[in-house]
Scaffold this active site. Structure first.
Site, PDB file in Angstrom:
ATOM      1  N   GLU A   1       0.835  -1.206   0.000  1.00 17.99           N
ATOM      2  CA  GLU A   1       0.000   0.000   0.000  1.00 17.99           C
ATOM      3  C   GLU A   1       0.866   1.251   0.000  1.00 17.99           C
ATOM      4  O   GLU A   1       0.620   2.196  -0.767  1.00 17.99           O
ATOM      5  CB  GLU A   1      -0.923   0.013   1.218  1.00 17.99           C
ATOM      6  CG  GLU A   1      -1.781   1.271   1.290  1.00 17.99           C
ATOM      7  CD  GLU A   1      -2.510   1.428   2.603  1.00 17.99           C
ATOM      8  OE1 GLU A   1      -2.638   2.575   3.060  1.00 17.99           O
ATOM      9  OE2 GLU A   1      -2.951   0.409   3.182  1.00 17.99           O
TER      10      GLU A   1
ATOM     11  N   ASN B   1      -2.080  -4.403   9.459  1.00 21.32           N
ATOM     12  CA  ASN B   1      -3.083  -3.960  10.427  1.00 21.32           C
ATOM     13  C   ASN B   1      -3.261  -4.984  11.552  1.00 21.32           C
ATOM     14  O   ASN B   1      -3.526  -4.608  12.694  1.00 21.32           O
ATOM     15  CB  ASN B   1      -4.413  -3.641   9.731  1.00 21.32           C
ATOM     16  CG  ASN B   1      -5.187  -4.863   9.309  1.00 21.32           C
ATOM     17  OD1 ASN B   1      -5.898  -5.464  10.106  1.00 21.32           O
ATOM     18  ND2 ASN B   1      -5.062  -5.244   8.049  1.00 21.32           N
TER      19      ASN B   1
END
Length: 272
Positions: free
Chosen positions: A125, A219
């Site tokens: 990302e 995450n």
């Protein structure tokens, strides 16, 4: 043993959207499709998609004439240009929050700002956001990176969507210590913050926490770190097979949370 679950956990909107888009694609095209890199950071989900006709390639050319799904982490503008040159059919499953971060970085670059992307520089990302951020853009994983960074002038800062707020704030403080007052677009997604807050709240109520999700999921790793900071015994696992009764000896109350790329079936399966 009493087992409590976090109020917010498991699939976020962006991941659910990407999985649903990819899973439906073979039926829509009448042929197998490919994702450019793993769609999400959950090996078990990637394997399930493979059984449904969704495989993984690392280069556009390797997909031949098949439809290519852009994974949830997004890609840089050069990939879209190359796909057009090759005549590829793309299905863009980039998380809308990642897209927001990409566009925020591009907007800063167009204003002539040096872009700082707060996040893990090797994460796909972050790599995709950097490619939208123009020359001179840098990734900062911590405040320490800012202390030695080559800052060339006015700065705009965006964030990896799954970053801990505490880490982002530390990087922002480090910029200000260097006399830089950046333009700020804190692109941490709300789902990430909800999951981290819920994990912290639950960790304060239990003796041990189980955090379910891919070992390669940023995450999920952050969730585990949040729980450890709360001072509880924390186990980051991908499947129930990694757990044993011995891990919970003397534990009367345990908690479970799951990363944003963890399907509900996996989040609900750990048991001892």
């Amino acid at each position: 043993m009493e087992v409590l679950t976090a109020e917010h956990m498991g699939f976020c909107y962006g991941v659910r959207r990407a999985v649903e888009m990819a899973a439906a694609a073979p039926g829509q095209t009448g042929a197998p499709v490919f994702t450019l890199g793993p769609l999400i950071h959950n090996p078990q989900m990637i394997e399930k998609l493979r059984t449904q006709g969704v495989d993984v390639v690392n280069e556009l050319a390797a997909a031949g004439t098949a439809t290519v799904v852009i994974r949830s982490h997004g890609v840089g503008p050069a990939v879209y240009a190359e796909a057009e040159r090759q005549g590829k059919v793309l299905l863009d499953a980039t998380c809308p929050h990642v897209k927001k971060a990409q566009l925020a970085a591009r907007a800063f670059a167009k204003k002539g700002l040096q872009v700082v992307v707060a996040g893990e520089r090797k994460h796909p990302e972050v790599a995709s956001i950097l490619e939208w951020a123009g020359p001179g853009a840098i990734a900062a994983e911590s405040a320490a990176d800012i202390e030695s960074a080559a800052l060339t002038g006015a700065v705009g800062i965006v964030s990896q969507t799954t970053l801990e707020r505490e880490v982002f704030d530390g990087i922002l403080t480090a910029l200000r210590r260097r006399g830089v007052e950046p333009e700020v677009n804190p692109t941490i997604c709300r789902a990430t913050e909800e999951r981290q807050t819920a994990a912290m709240q639950l960790a304060r109520q239990v003796v041990a926490m189980v955090v379910v999700g891919g070992k390669n999921s940023a995450n999920t790793r952050y969730l585990a770190e949040v729980c450890r900071k709360a001072g509880v015994r924390t186990y980051h696992v991908e499947t129930a097979a990694e757990l044993s009764p011995e891990m919970f000896l003397g534990v009367k109350k345990a908690g479970i949370t799951a990363g944003a790329s963890t399907p509900p079936s996996a989040a609900n399966s750990p048991s001892c």
